[in-house]
Design an enzyme around this catalytic site. Structure first.
Site, PDB file in Angstrom:
ATOM      1  N   LEU A  69       0.848  -1.188   0.000  1.00 20.37           N
ATOM      2  CA  LEU A  69       0.000   0.000   0.000  1.00 20.37           C
ATOM      3  C   LEU A  69       0.886   1.241   0.000  1.00 20.37           C
ATOM      4  O   LEU A  69       2.099   1.134   0.180  1.00 20.37           O
ATOM      5  CB  LEU A  69      -0.921  -0.051   1.221  1.00 20.37           C
ATOM      6  CG  LEU A  69      -1.850  -1.280   1.222  1.00 20.37           C
ATOM      7  CD1 LEU A  69      -2.513  -1.470   2.573  1.00 20.37           C
ATOM      8  CD2 LEU A  69      -2.898  -1.160   0.130  1.00 20.37           C
ATOM      9  N   PRO A  70       0.314   2.433  -0.205  1.00 21.57           N
ATOM     10  CA  PRO A  70       1.174   3.624  -0.308  1.00 21.57           C
ATOM     11  C   PRO A  70       2.030   3.863   0.937  1.00 21.57           C
ATOM     12  O   PRO A  70       3.243   4.071   0.831  1.00 21.57           O
ATOM     13  CB  PRO A  70       0.178   4.764  -0.533  1.00 21.57           C
ATOM     14  CG  PRO A  70      -1.009   4.107  -1.159  1.00 21.57           C
ATOM     15  CD  PRO A  70      -1.083   2.742  -0.543  1.00 21.57           C
ATOM     16  N   LYS A  93      15.051   1.009   3.160  1.00 22.51           N
ATOM     17  CA  LYS A  93      14.361   1.414   1.921  1.00 22.51           C
ATOM     18  C   LYS A  93      14.275   2.936   1.823  1.00 22.51           C
ATOM     19  O   LYS A  93      14.493   3.532   0.764  1.00 22.51           O
ATOM     20  CB  LYS A  93      12.958   0.801   1.901  1.00 22.51           C
ATOM     21  CG  LYS A  93      12.068   1.279   0.782  1.00 22.51           C
ATOM     22  CD  LYS A  93      12.562   0.853  -0.585  1.00 22.51           C
ATOM     23  CE  LYS A  93      11.731   1.492  -1.689  1.00 22.51           C
ATOM     24  NZ  LYS A  93      12.271   1.195  -3.013  1.00 22.51           N
TER      25      LYS A  93
HETATM   26  P1  NDP Z   1       0.082   2.947  -6.353  1.00 24.58           P
HETATM   27  O1  NDP Z   1      -0.259   4.324  -5.987  1.00 24.58           O
HETATM   28  O2  NDP Z   1       0.230   2.579  -7.779  1.00 24.58           O
HETATM   29  O3  NDP Z   1      -1.003   1.921  -5.724  1.00 24.58           O
HETATM   30  C1  NDP Z   1      -1.450   2.059  -4.410  1.00 24.58           C
HETATM   31  C2  NDP Z   1      -2.285   0.863  -4.013  1.00 24.58           C
HETATM   32  O4  NDP Z   1      -2.763   1.072  -2.672  1.00 24.58           O
HETATM   33  C3  NDP Z   1      -3.528   0.667  -4.872  1.00 24.58           C
HETATM   34  O5  NDP Z   1      -3.818  -0.710  -4.935  1.00 24.58           O
HETATM   35  C4  NDP Z   1      -4.598   1.402  -4.073  1.00 24.58           C
HETATM   36  O6  NDP Z   1      -5.917   0.942  -4.298  1.00 24.58           O
HETATM   37  C5  NDP Z   1      -4.194   1.045  -2.671  1.00 24.58           C
HETATM   38  N1  NDP Z   1      -4.698   2.001  -1.685  1.00 24.58           N
HETATM   39  C6  NDP Z   1      -4.462   3.324  -1.624  1.00 24.58           C
HETATM   40  N2  NDP Z   1      -5.086   3.869  -0.547  1.00 24.58           N
HETATM   41  C7  NDP Z   1      -5.752   2.846   0.052  1.00 24.58           C
HETATM   42  C8  NDP Z   1      -6.567   2.755   1.204  1.00 24.58           C
HETATM   43  N3  NDP Z   1      -6.841   3.836   1.962  1.00 24.58           N
HETATM   44  N4  NDP Z   1      -7.086   1.546   1.533  1.00 24.58           N
HETATM   45  C9  NDP Z   1      -6.821   0.450   0.781  1.00 24.58           C
HETATM   46  N5  NDP Z   1      -6.038   0.468  -0.311  1.00 24.58           N
HETATM   47  C10 NDP Z   1      -5.511   1.656  -0.668  1.00 24.58           C
HETATM   48  O7  NDP Z   1       1.402   2.589  -5.535  1.00 24.58           O
HETATM   49  P2  NDP Z   1       2.600   1.596  -5.938  1.00 24.58           P
HETATM   50  O8  NDP Z   1       2.052   0.255  -6.257  1.00 24.58           O
HETATM   51  O9  NDP Z   1       3.510   2.268  -6.900  1.00 24.58           O
HETATM   52  O10 NDP Z   1       3.395   1.561  -4.535  1.00 24.58           O
HETATM   53  C11 NDP Z   1       2.981   0.755  -3.434  1.00 24.58           C
HETATM   54  C12 NDP Z   1       4.127   0.786  -2.410  1.00 24.58           C
HETATM   55  O11 NDP Z   1       5.312   0.253  -3.007  1.00 24.58           O
HETATM   56  C13 NDP Z   1       4.465   2.212  -1.941  1.00 24.58           C
HETATM   57  O12 NDP Z   1       4.819   2.211  -0.584  1.00 24.58           O
HETATM   58  C14 NDP Z   1       5.674   2.569  -2.813  1.00 24.58           C
HETATM   59  O13 NDP Z   1       6.491   3.556  -2.192  1.00 24.58           O
HETATM   60  C15 NDP Z   1       6.359   1.223  -2.953  1.00 24.58           C
HETATM   61  N6  NDP Z   1       7.216   1.059  -4.130  1.00 24.58           N
HETATM   62  C16 NDP Z   1       6.786   1.392  -5.396  1.00 24.58           C
HETATM   63  C17 NDP Z   1       7.634   1.244  -6.487  1.00 24.58           C
HETATM   64  C18 NDP Z   1       7.231   1.574  -7.904  1.00 24.58           C
HETATM   65  O14 NDP Z   1       8.097   1.514  -8.797  1.00 24.58           O
HETATM   66  N7  NDP Z   1       5.951   1.914  -8.171  1.00 24.58           N
HETATM   67  C19 NDP Z   1       9.029   0.748  -6.314  1.00 24.58           C
HETATM   68  C20 NDP Z   1       9.328   0.328  -4.971  1.00 24.58           C
HETATM   69  C21 NDP Z   1       8.474   0.521  -3.923  1.00 24.58           C
HETATM   70  P3  NDP Z   1      -6.829   1.527  -5.511  1.00 24.58           P
HETATM   71  O15 NDP Z   1      -6.473   0.699  -6.702  1.00 24.58           O
HETATM   72  O16 NDP Z   1      -8.219   1.323  -5.024  1.00 24.58           O
HETATM   73  O17 NDP Z   1      -6.461   2.987  -5.672  1.00 24.58           O
END
Ligand code: NDP
Length: 305
Positions: free
Chosen positions: A72-73, A178
């Site tokens: 998650l974020p 991280k």
């Molecule tokens: P995204 O913003 O693409 O996705 C976020 C996810 O979290 C979605 O599935 C979203 O659901 C869900 N979400 C957001 N708010 C809520 C909530 N209140 N309740 C339940 N679910 C929620 O993020 P990323 O996939 O890019 O990143 C996820 C994690 O991984 C972060 O901590 C990021 O820092 C880390 N990361 C990301 C990388 C990248 O290259 N993208 C690389 C390495 C680490 P919905 O679909 O409904 O919006």
């Protein structure tokens, strides 16, 4: 058969979950706040033969799972999924483990772990690096915090998307490492941007500058990969949101402060990326922070002359 659940199918969570669900020896329940993403990921796993199911709530996903993975974020969203009739705690069994792949913060992880421990549930912080391409290719690096035995249990699922899985220390150690790694990424993006904008103004083309820097001591992943592929091409693909890097910088700056380490560069870079996020919005990619430097300098890096 290892029973797992995966919650949070965003830019990086989706390919991680797809690789986990594709393993023939793993059963996976998928949950995402926006349900159609979970249905889409389930449909992308060929020949799953009932091993993959879409869960209706976090509790439903967690029921029967030995390992529950979250991506998650921030840690705040992880904590928000714990409680209530539909929450993770309503579904997770004693002896199961929450493996949090979010780039979260150490203090929240310790708090979450303490709550889980009261119920006999283990916790591992397991943030990843390697980007969305690394996730697709199952070549992520996974930084684990927790006790050795629990990390070993998590490894069975983490190996589905991670090629390098490192036990970094106690709970929170993975999240601290991280955050520092991503602070270094942000510093490299920003300083490479400042350097190339300066050189553009001084009459040196960015491709020429990068050719020299990448054969010299100023090189980094930013100069070798991010700038040639994303800035000079003006492609700026959206793979890792600027808002998430801003969050990582704040965690690194906070951890340094908590540990009493003078950290002027972390603090300043955190402020710069906050400004960039405010200027460019939550959906911008992290490399787009360079656009703020370009605006200030009145040049486009790699732009037409
Ligand atoms: P995204 O913003 O693409 O996705 C976020 C996810 O979290 C979605 O599935 C979203 O659901 C869900 N979400 C957001 N708010 C809520 C909530 N209140 N309740 C339940 N679910 C929620 O993020 P990323 O996939 O890019 O990143 C996820 C994690 O991984 C972060 O901590 C990021 O820092 C880390 N990361 C990301 C990388 C990248 O290259 N993208 C690389 C390495 C680490 P919905 O679909 O409904 O919006």
């Amino acid at each position: 058969m290892l029973h797992t659940a995966f919650l949070g199918l965003g830019a990086i969570g989706a390919p991680m979950a797809r690789n986990l669900a594709a393993r023939p020896d793993v059963a996976t329940a998928l949950w995402n706040r926006t349900g159609e993403k979970a249905r889409a990921v389930a449909a992308q796993v060929p020949g799953a033969d009932g091993r993959v199911r879409v869960a209706t709530t976090p509790a439903d996903a967690a029921r029967g799972a030995e390992l529950v993975l979250t991506c998650l974020p921030t840690s705040r969203e992880v904590e928000s999924l714990l409680d209530g009739n539909d929450g993770l705690l309503a579904g997770m069994a004693r002896g199961s483990v929450l493996v949090d792949c979010t780039s979260g913060d150490p203090a929240s992880s310790r708090r979450i772990a303490a709550r889980l421990a009261e119920r006999g549930i283990g916790f591992v912080d397991a943030p990843v690096s390697g980007g969305t391409i690394g996730a697709e290719q199952a070549k992520l690096t996974v930084m684990c915090g927790g006790d050795a035995a629990t990390v070993e249990r998590a490894r069975a699922a983490l190996s589905a998307f991670g090629s390098k899985i490192v036990h970094c220390g106690p709970i929170g150690a993975g999240h601290a490492l991280k955050a520092v790694n991503n602070a270094l990424l942000a510093i490299h993006v920003w300083t490479t941007g400042e350097g190339l904008a300066t050189l553009e103004r001084a009459g040196v083309r960015a491709d020429v500058a990068l050719d020299v820097i990448n054969a010299s001591s100023g090189r980094s992943n930013s100069s070798m990969n991010l700038f040639p592929e994303r800035v000079l091409t003006r492609a700026f693909p959206r793979t890792f949101r600027l808002a998430l890097l801003d969050k990582d910088l704040r965690i690194a700056a906070d951890v340094a402060r908590e540990q009493g380490v003078p950290s002027p560069v972390f603090q300043l870079t955190s402020e710069l990326f906050r400004l960039a996020r405010l200027a460019l919005g939550d959906e911008a990619d992290h490399v787009e922070a360079v656009k703020l430097i370009e605006q200030w300098a009145g040049v486009e890096i790699g732009g037409e002359r």
